[in-house]
Design a protein around this motif. Structure first.
Motif, PDB file in Angstrom:
ATOM      1  N   LEU A  67      -5.903  -2.282   0.922  1.00  0.00           N
ATOM      2  CA  LEU A  67      -4.758  -3.051   1.393  1.00  0.00           C
ATOM      3  C   LEU A  67      -4.434  -2.717   2.846  1.00  0.00           C
ATOM      4  N   SER A 125       0.816  -1.222   0.000  1.00  0.00           N
ATOM      5  CA  SER A 125       0.000   0.000   0.000  1.00  0.00           C
ATOM      6  C   SER A 125       0.846   1.267   0.000  1.00  0.00           C
ATOM      7  N   GLY A 173      -5.106   1.165  -2.350  1.00  0.00           N
ATOM      8  CA  GLY A 173      -4.210   1.233  -1.206  1.00  0.00           C
ATOM      9  C   GLY A 173      -4.961   1.265   0.105  1.00  0.00           C
TER      10      GLY A 173
END
Length: 297
Positions: free
Chosen positions: A161, A98, A158
């Motif tokens: 994640l 991420s 991101g």
């Protein structure tokens, strides 16, 4: 997270200030680690970066592991060590993946989620009773996530994640909690380092690029900063109660956001600050509430 050894109110004010200062120093070290990882992640694959982080951490810990010796590694719950290490591998891989995708302030804000997921997991999986106070804190914390990701807006993978990383790390925390009654902290740290590093080498081989000397230096710095972070956090509880040091954890978001602005020209929106504050407040309350209940028991 280690618990204070003495009862509340038994420590002098000067010791409490030292504990708080140590925790702030730990957040600075963690910020340094995040910065090093962010720089290296711009050129190397996340799978390689996460391996380099653990390998360099192993190098830093090597003298301590040798001093610990075989007697310090003796365990009767190896399967739990392996399970904890597997969960931590997943958490670290998703976290490192991420880093190139989101601004650093997002990383800082969503990293506060792990204690909330751990509490929810203890309720659902371990059958622990969660009262209305902690239940309300969970709702407030998870509402902070909604403030940050803003459903209906363009979703950044991101963020997903980071949330999944928090879930896996929370699961690892539950395993650590299960082992805490029979295993020492040095033993758990040693086994995690020994088991995780070779596992991460396998996927790293397939995306390997020879790091430059600068990248090696940055990852060694990240390993040293990460190790120092844990040492400072553990030491802070020798001086101060959790109720004193936990509010200092918000400094992590301040330093990381400042680092993102200075090095990467990142300016977080108000959503990140509001959402991060909600998550942090809820996580802090849950942590302190659980510590208080543990002392009663």
């Amino acid at each position: 997270m280690p618990e204070p050894a003495s009862a509340a109110g038994s420590r002098p004010a000067s010791a409490t200030l030292i504990g708080m200062a140590l925790w702030v120093a730990a957040t600075i070290c963690e910020t340094a680690m995040v910065g090093c990882v962010r720089i290296v992640s711009q050129d190397l694959h996340p799978l390689q970066v996460v391996f380099l982080r653990m390998f360099c951490g192993l190098v830093v810990l090597a003298p301590w592991l040798l001093r610990l010796g075989a007697a310090g590694l003796r365990t009767t719950v190896f399967r739990l060590h392996a399970l904890r290490s597997g969960l931590q591998v997943m958490a670290m891989t998703m976290w490192f993946a991420s880093v190139p995708l989101v601004i650093l302030a997002d990383i800082a804000a969503l990293s506060f989620l792990a204690p909330l997921f751990a509490t929810a997991g203890a309720m659902l999986l371990l059958g622990e009773r969660v009262g209305w106070r902690r239940g309300l804190a969970l709702l407030i914390g998870f509402s902070g996530v909604l403030v940050i990701v803003r459903p209906g807006s363009s979703f950044n993978i991101g963020w997903g994640l980071l949330i999944l990383a928090a879930v896996f790390w929370a699961s690892a925390l539950l395993v650590i909690k299960r082992m805490a009654s029979s295993e020492t902290s040095p033993c758990m740290t040693a086994w995690a380092t020994i088991l995780i590093t070779p596992v991460l080498l396998i996927p790293a081989v397939f995306v390997w690029r020879d790091p430059s000397w600068t990248q090696w230096a940055l990852m060694l710095a990240a390993g040293l900063a990460g190790t120092t972070t844990h040492l400072l956090m553990g030491q802070s509880f020798r001086y101060a109660e959790a109720s004193a040091v936990m509010p200092m954890d918000f400094a992590r978001m301040l330093w990381i956001t400042l680092l993102g602005y200075m090095l990467f020209d990142e300016t977080p929106t108000w959503h990140v600050w509001v959402g991060g504050a909600l998550i942090f407040a809820a996580a802090t309350y849950v942590t302190l509430r659980e510590a208080r209940l543990a002392r009663r028991r």
